[in-house]
Enzyme design. Structure first.
Site, PDB file in Angstrom:
ATOM      1  N   ASP A  46      17.012  -4.976  -2.024  1.00  0.00           N
ATOM      2  CA  ASP A  46      18.334  -4.565  -1.537  1.00  0.00           C
ATOM      3  C   ASP A  46      18.385  -3.047  -1.374  1.00  0.00           C
ATOM      4  O   ASP A  46      19.396  -2.497  -0.931  1.00  0.00           O
ATOM      5  CB  ASP A  46      19.467  -5.105  -2.426  1.00  0.00           C
ATOM      6  CG  ASP A  46      19.484  -4.483  -3.806  1.00  0.00           C
ATOM      7  OD1 ASP A  46      18.505  -3.809  -4.178  1.00  0.00           O
ATOM      8  OD2 ASP A  46      20.485  -4.677  -4.528  1.00  0.00           O
ATOM      9  N   SER A  47      17.268  -2.364  -1.670  1.00  0.00           N
ATOM     10  CA  SER A  47      17.115  -0.962  -1.272  1.00  0.00           C
ATOM     11  C   SER A  47      17.277  -0.858   0.245  1.00  0.00           C
ATOM     12  O   SER A  47      17.524   0.235   0.782  1.00  0.00           O
ATOM     13  CB  SER A  47      15.750  -0.421  -1.709  1.00  0.00           C
ATOM     14  OG  SER A  47      14.716  -1.316  -1.349  1.00  0.00           O
ATOM     15  N   ASP A  85      15.523 -10.217  -2.679  1.00  0.00           N
ATOM     16  CA  ASP A  85      16.251  -9.553  -3.763  1.00  0.00           C
ATOM     17  C   ASP A  85      17.724  -9.954  -3.667  1.00  0.00           C
ATOM     18  O   ASP A  85      18.374  -9.694  -2.648  1.00  0.00           O
ATOM     19  CB  ASP A  85      16.102  -8.032  -3.552  1.00  0.00           C
ATOM     20  CG  ASP A  85      16.413  -7.238  -4.795  1.00  0.00           C
ATOM     21  OD1 ASP A  85      16.637  -7.848  -5.851  1.00  0.00           O
ATOM     22  OD2 ASP A  85      16.415  -5.994  -4.696  1.00  0.00           O
ATOM     23  N   GLU A 184      12.081  -1.007 -14.370  1.00  0.00           N
ATOM     24  CA  GLU A 184      12.408   0.202 -13.595  1.00  0.00           C
ATOM     25  C   GLU A 184      12.858   1.340 -14.504  1.00  0.00           C
ATOM     26  O   GLU A 184      13.790   1.192 -15.304  1.00  0.00           O
ATOM     27  CB  GLU A 184      13.501  -0.121 -12.554  1.00  0.00           C
ATOM     28  CG  GLU A 184      13.863   1.112 -11.716  1.00  0.00           C
ATOM     29  CD  GLU A 184      14.519   0.818 -10.384  1.00  0.00           C
ATOM     30  OE1 GLU A 184      14.671  -0.357 -10.016  1.00  0.00           O
ATOM     31  OE2 GLU A 184      14.871   1.810  -9.698  1.00  0.00           O
TER      32      GLU A 184
HETATM   33  O1  KIV Z   1      15.584  -3.036  -4.047  1.00  0.00           O
HETATM   34  C1  KIV Z   1      14.429  -2.700  -4.322  1.00  0.00           C
HETATM   35  O2  KIV Z   1      13.676  -2.204  -3.475  1.00  0.00           O
HETATM   36  C2  KIV Z   1      13.951  -2.915  -5.683  1.00  0.00           C
HETATM   37  C3  KIV Z   1      12.652  -2.302  -6.074  1.00  0.00           C
HETATM   38  C4  KIV Z   1      12.789  -0.863  -6.231  1.00  0.00           C
HETATM   39  C5  KIV Z   1      12.078  -2.953  -7.280  1.00  0.00           C
HETATM   40  O3  KIV Z   1      14.617  -3.544  -6.458  1.00  0.00           O
END
Ligand code: KIV
Length: 283
Positions: A46-47, A85, A184
């Site tokens: 969700d980044s 995610d 993290e």
């Molecule tokens: O959303 C994302 O990219 C993540 C990673 C940083 C693990 O959760």
């Protein structure tokens, strides 16, 4: 046919002492490139919200946005395990919602698994998703979806008490059946302790070298997101510069009449052009 990586393969790698590599991808071309480069897992993180959609945080990201991008990534990934995610509200309201939304990642986007960030009570939610037949990856330590309300984006687990809490969260998520765990932004020794205690692989981000694997946001690795770069993220390329320079060259060549050149131009056969000029080609 390419052999797909399974959860059993990832877990065997941990037992054998090998390392795992995971990268994020949100579209077909990047997913295909990182898959071809040999990553074990591709995370449609969700980044997405920050590095692709331009939001300030990951909180506004919706299921529909995630699915749109997960479907594109699916078309590019033929080898790695593809993980969707679960965005902010998709698993926090009711357990039934969480199972339904996890199911959408699998049924609509073709993901192999989903990832959930830690929150109090997440064990029951994770168990319900797993019972529905969907593999779940846990995520403890810094959990970006709630970071703002938890004091910001800094390291977690710096004192013994909070480190013990994170260790307990990781153990609890393994106990309900999670197949792997993202750690993290926690101290290296806390990540080491979790990695030793868990039989499932730990995938670190900003958590030092003792994890079973590492993940980075691909846009950080490629230098494609320059609003900020986390201190732990290593920049392996500077694609922002490459894109700016290439685009500026295009603008300059168009303005100067240098593009398109002969090699980018197709003409028509001279006799056809003659006919066109005489007007006969239209009869
Ligand atoms: O959303 C994302 O990219 C993540 C990673 C940083 C693990 O959760």
């Amino acid at each position: 046919m390419t052999k797909r990586i399974t959860i059993a393969d990832l877990q065997a790698r941990k037992r054998q002492g090998g390392k795992l590599a995971m990268l994020t991808a949100y579209d077909y071309p990047i997913a295909k490139l990182v898959d071809e480069a040999g990553v074990d897992m591709v995370l449609v993180g969700d980044s997405l919200g920050m590095v692709v959609l331009g939001y300030e945080t990951t909180t506004p990201v919706t299921m529909d946005e995630m699915l749109h991008h997960a479907k594109a990534a699916r078309r590019g990934v033929s080898r790695a395990l593809l993980i969707g995610d679960m965005p902010f509200l998709s698993f926090r309201a009711t357990r039934a919602d969480a199972v339904r939304n996890a199911g959408r990642f699998v049924q609509e986007a073709g993901c192999d698994a989903v990832k959930v960030e830690w929150k109090p009570g997440i064990e029951d939610t994770a168990r319900a998703i797993i019972d529905a037949g969907i593999p779940v990856m846990g995520h403890v330590g810094l959990t970006p979806q709630t970071a703002a309300s938890e004091g910001g984006f800094g390291m977690r687990g710096k004192d013994a008490e909070s480190a013990a809490r994170i260790i307990a969260q990781a153990v609890a998520l393994q106990e309900v059946g999670c197949f792997a765990m993202v750690l993290e932004c926690i101290p290296d020794v806390v990540a080491q302790e979790i990695t030793q205690r868990l039989s499932i692989p730990t995938i670190g981000i900003g958590s030092g070298p003792f994890c079973d694997g590492q993940v980075l946001v691909t846009y950080d690795l490629l230098g494609l997101f320059d609003r900020f770069t986390p201190a732990f993220a290593k920049r392996y390329a500077d694609l922002s510069r490459v894109i700016r320079e290439a685009s500026a060259s295009f603008v300059q060549e168009v303005r100067a009449g240098a593009f398109p050149g002969k090699e980018h131009t197709r003409s028509m056969a001279p006799d056809e052009y003659d006919k066109l000029k005489k007007g006969t080609g239209y009869e």
